[in-house]
Design a protein around this motif. Structure first.
Motif, mmCIF file in Angstrom:
data_model
loop_
_atom_site.group_PDB
_atom_site.id
_atom_site.type_symbol
_atom_site.label_atom_id
_atom_site.label_comp_id
_atom_site.label_asym_id
_atom_site.label_seq_id
_atom_site.Cartn_x
_atom_site.Cartn_y
_atom_site.Cartn_z
ATOM 1 N N MET A 173 0.929 -1.233 -0.087
ATOM 2 C CA MET A 173 -0.076 -0.112 0.007
ATOM 3 C C MET A 173 0.734 1.406 -0.024
ATOM 4 N N LYS A 174 0.618 2.031 -0.942
ATOM 5 C CA LYS A 174 1.420 3.419 -1.040
ATOM 6 C C LYS A 174 1.026 4.372 0.202
ATOM 7 N N ASN A 175 2.266 4.886 0.810
ATOM 8 C CA ASN A 175 1.811 5.718 1.995
ATOM 9 C C ASN A 175 2.434 6.928 1.555
ATOM 10 N N ALA A 176 1.648 8.126 0.869
ATOM 11 C CA ALA A 176 2.251 9.345 0.548
ATOM 12 C C ALA A 176 2.299 10.491 1.785
ATOM 13 N N VAL A 177 1.621 10.077 2.739
ATOM 14 C CA VAL A 177 1.538 11.129 3.755
ATOM 15 C C VAL A 177 2.358 11.106 4.902
ATOM 16 N N THR A 178 2.539 9.856 5.367
ATOM 17 C CA THR A 178 3.149 9.578 6.746
ATOM 18 C C THR A 178 4.728 9.205 6.225
ATOM 19 N N THR A 179 5.712 9.164 7.383
ATOM 20 C CA THR A 179 7.056 8.662 6.817
ATOM 21 C C THR A 179 7.161 7.647 7.925
ATOM 22 N N ASN A 180 7.641 6.522 7.763
ATOM 23 C CA ASN A 180 7.775 5.273 8.321
ATOM 24 C C ASN A 180 9.207 4.644 8.457
ATOM 25 N N ALA A 205 0.314 3.295 11.090
ATOM 26 C CA ALA A 205 1.210 3.871 10.187
ATOM 27 C C ALA A 205 0.633 4.786 9.280
ATOM 28 N N ARG A 206 -0.574 4.789 8.976
ATOM 29 C CA ARG A 206 -1.264 5.530 7.943
ATOM 30 C C ARG A 206 -1.553 7.061 8.660
ATOM 31 N N LYS A 207 -1.795 6.843 10.134
ATOM 32 C CA LYS A 207 -2.158 8.035 10.781
ATOM 33 C C LYS A 207 -0.909 9.021 11.057
ATOM 34 N N THR A 208 -0.173 8.380 11.498
ATOM 35 C CA THR A 208 1.094 9.123 12.070
ATOM 36 C C THR A 208 2.452 8.613 11.695
ATOM 37 N N ASP A 209 3.721 9.489 11.703
ATOM 38 C CA ASP A 209 4.838 9.050 11.395
ATOM 39 C C ASP A 209 5.373 7.962 12.540
ATOM 40 N N VAL A 210 5.705 6.697 12.088
ATOM 41 C CA VAL A 210 6.040 5.793 13.025
ATOM 42 C C VAL A 210 7.472 5.073 12.826
ATOM 43 N N VAL A 211 8.067 4.510 13.875
ATOM 44 C CA VAL A 211 9.093 3.598 13.829
ATOM 45 C C VAL A 211 8.574 2.292 14.445
ATOM 46 N N MET A 212 8.517 1.367 13.591
ATOM 47 C CA MET A 212 7.507 0.052 13.931
ATOM 48 C C MET A 212 8.638 -0.921 13.879
ATOM 49 N N LEU A 253 4.889 -2.844 6.171
ATOM 50 C CA LEU A 253 4.984 -1.339 5.534
ATOM 51 C C LEU A 253 6.136 -1.558 4.348
ATOM 52 N N PRO A 254 5.636 -2.320 3.203
ATOM 53 C CA PRO A 254 6.755 -2.520 2.187
ATOM 54 C C PRO A 254 7.176 -1.085 1.508
ATOM 55 N N ASP A 255 6.487 0.058 1.858
ATOM 56 C CA ASP A 255 7.106 1.361 1.157
ATOM 57 C C ASP A 255 7.617 2.224 2.341
ATOM 58 N N ALA A 256 8.107 1.516 3.424
ATOM 59 C CA ALA A 256 8.860 2.320 4.657
ATOM 60 C C ALA A 256 9.913 2.853 4.026
ATOM 61 N N LYS A 257 10.303 4.260 4.549
ATOM 62 C CA LYS A 257 11.301 4.915 4.080
ATOM 63 C C LYS A 257 12.829 4.482 4.225
ATOM 64 N N VAL A 258 12.722 3.807 5.480
ATOM 65 C CA VAL A 258 13.892 3.231 5.895
ATOM 66 C C VAL A 258 13.674 1.593 6.392
ATOM 67 N N LYS A 259 14.086 0.648 6.002
ATOM 68 C CA LYS A 259 14.072 -0.689 6.459
ATOM 69 C C LYS A 259 15.633 -1.201 7.005
#
Ligand code: DC
Length: 227
Positions: free
Chosen positions: A1-8, A122-129, A139-145
């Motif tokens: 799922m593309k996540n354009a709003v939050t950074t994860n 993760a869609r609602k807010t920036d998270v470190v999960m 979160l396959p689209d996470a900014k950093v893995k």
């Protein structure tokens, strides 16, 4: 799922690699929310223990998934897990609950239920999960893995110290055996096995301090941000 709003940021790895300590530190530095997904699997496990449902009973687990309402709230920035309205956070980090979580988490219904909850957060807010399948499935689209690991001995020693501080009388050998067994279960299960995502950065924390690991992850994040 593309996540354009939050950074994860996704941090995966085996039990005792230091994921929660590191993820909390990184979240604090970036003013992100820390999401501990293991606690959700543990809350589900606690429900199964209380209801006397075996992880090998698919009908029982299916019913449990419908009946166990797991909600995440934050108190003073700390994640609290509510199980049918009861705050069970302080009951989750025992070996019994951990072993049940490892045994029941391969169930596809359990995974679907908790993955949906994690994606919603993760869609609602920036998270470190942190977890086992965050970079690969949740979160396959996470900014950093990050794939954070450490030797079995180092991980057992860390958990031993953690449990001793809480006054729990578990031997180091028992913990080493538990960790090995849990690694095997987590890595070899059919659904969402523990594995490094192709685009994850491998970090071995055996010889690193908490601060060194956190700084490494923060520098990877900043590089990506400026790229
Ligand atoms: O990280 P932890 O020890 O609290 O996790 C407990 C168990 O939950 C672990 O053995 C596997 C499972 N788990 C999972 O399957 N997927 C996750 N994202 C997090 C935990």
């Amino acid at each position: 799922m593309k996540n354009a709003v939050t950074t994860n940021i996704a941090i995966d790895g085996p039990a005792g690699a230091g994921k929660s300590t590191i993820a909390k530190r990184v979240a604090h530095e970036l003013s992100f929310i820390y999401v501990d997904t293991g606690a959700m699997y543990r809350a589900m496990a606690l429900y199964l223990i209380r209801q006397n449902i075996s992880p090998q009973d698919p009908a029982g687990i299916e019913k449990a998934c419908e009946q166990a309402d797991i909600t995440i709230v934050y108190e003073d920035g700390e994640q609290q897990v509510l199980l049918n309205g009861e705050n069970v956070t302080s009951l989750l980090r025992t070996e019994e609950v951990g072993n049940m979580a490892s045994a029941s988490s391969p169930n596809p219904k359990v995974r679907r239920k908790l993955t949906a909850l994690q994606q919603k957060l993760a869609r609602k807010t920036d998270v470190v999960m942190d977890g086992r399948d965050i970079g690969t499935q949740v979160l396959p689209d996470a900014k950093v893995k990050i794939y954070l690991t450490a030797s079995v001995h180092t991980r057992a020693l860390r958990r031993y110290q953690e449990l001793q501080e809480k006054g729990s009388a578990v031997s180091l050998e028992e913990i080493e055996n538990d960790i090995q067994k849990r690694d095997e279960q987590d890595e070899n299960r059919e659904n969402s096995p523990l594995r490094q995502a192709e685009d994850a950065v491998l970090v071995d924390s055996s010889e690193m301090t908490i601060d060194q690991v956190a700084q490494k992850i923060l520098s990877i994040y900043r590089e990506r941000e400026n790229a």
